[in-house]
Design an enzyme around this catalytic site. Sequence first.
Site, PDB file in Angstrom:
ATOM      1  N   GLU A  50       0.123  -6.251  -2.143  1.00  0.00           N
ATOM      2  CA  GLU A  50       1.432  -6.274  -1.472  1.00  0.00           C
ATOM      3  C   GLU A  50       1.512  -7.566  -0.641  1.00  0.00           C
ATOM      4  O   GLU A  50       0.514  -7.969  -0.025  1.00  0.00           O
ATOM      5  CB  GLU A  50       1.469  -5.042  -0.553  1.00  0.00           C
ATOM      6  CG  GLU A  50       2.698  -4.854   0.285  1.00  0.00           C
ATOM      7  CD  GLU A  50       2.563  -3.619   1.209  1.00  0.00           C
ATOM      8  OE1 GLU A  50       1.428  -3.117   1.419  1.00  0.00           O
ATOM      9  OE2 GLU A  50       3.602  -3.173   1.723  1.00  0.00           O
ATOM     10  N   CYS A  54       1.734   0.334  -1.894  1.00  0.00           N
ATOM     11  CA  CYS A  54       0.961   0.815  -0.748  1.00  0.00           C
ATOM     12  C   CYS A  54       1.337   2.215  -0.283  1.00  0.00           C
ATOM     13  O   CYS A  54       1.026   3.178  -0.947  1.00  0.00           O
ATOM     14  CB  CYS A  54       1.039  -0.202   0.387  1.00  0.00           C
ATOM     15  SG  CYS A  54      -0.387  -0.040   1.489  1.00  0.00           S
ATOM     16  N   LYS A 102       9.821  -1.240  -2.603  1.00  0.00           N
ATOM     17  CA  LYS A 102       9.063  -0.145  -1.968  1.00  0.00           C
ATOM     18  C   LYS A 102      10.004   0.921  -1.397  1.00  0.00           C
ATOM     19  O   LYS A 102      10.886   0.607  -0.585  1.00  0.00           O
ATOM     20  CB  LYS A 102       8.180  -0.737  -0.865  1.00  0.00           C
ATOM     21  CG  LYS A 102       7.202   0.217  -0.213  1.00  0.00           C
ATOM     22  CD  LYS A 102       6.319  -0.555   0.784  1.00  0.00           C
ATOM     23  CE  LYS A 102       5.220   0.283   1.390  1.00  0.00           C
ATOM     24  NZ  LYS A 102       4.359  -0.528   2.290  1.00  0.00           N
TER      25      LYS A 102
END
Length: 264
Positions: free
Chosen positions: A38, A142, A109
Amino acid sequence: MRVGFVQNKPIFAGVRENLAQIEELLAGQNADLFVLPELFATGYQFKDLQEARSLAELVPGGVTTSVLTSIAKKTNTFIIAGLAEIAKDKVYNSAIVTGPNGYVGKYRKLHLFDTEKECFQKGNLPLKVFDIAGAKVGVMICFDWRFPETARALALMGADLIAHPANLVLPHCPQAMVTRCLENRVFAVTADRVGTEGRLVGEEPLNFIGQSQVVDPGGNILVRASMTDEEVHVVELDLSLARDKFLNSRNHIFNDRRTDMYLK
Ligand code: ACM
């Protein structure tokens, strides 16, 4: 299929240096797909939205997409990597997919962690599974690990493998990803970073825990990197393991779900 990850330690805001280092780390490596962390080229801890905006890039169109695409073409590989994306003045914590024939697509995300909520918009694109070198590859970033629905949705969409760019600060994720793989009988490649960032006054510095890994559909850790070093690893995957959702002759992990009794 050969899949690899890069575990790096970016210099905050050193985009050009960080990209050059990735090119060096990948030189001579051979895989169908590499997963990078990321925000691998900017660093993680933006002071505020203004700083995030100043380092965010168009996707496609920005320098990170263009350098990764040129590496992908030169080395005949696909690359999935996290970056700050700007779109219509909004900033997203995104991942790009690029390959030997050019830019393929992106993911934004969905689940923002802690101070990310001050710098990024929540992702607004549906989860997607990409066709990569004969594999179906889903992308999550993540903290999406903390919401098992993310991996489940990708698996139900047919993902053989989940590419998981990360900047992990909580200790639980590497083991939780073993569970995500068992629950869904998929492979997962988590690409994390190492190092520390302490850029926010009044907030604890963040220690990134490394331990990038590849896990198979049986929950076996095929490779796990250290907590401290920059590393590149490549492993060979047998995708047929992810395509068989039978645990035994009587249990199929998707068909046995009791969606009549709980949320789909
Ligand atoms: C995280 O989602 N980067 C902790």
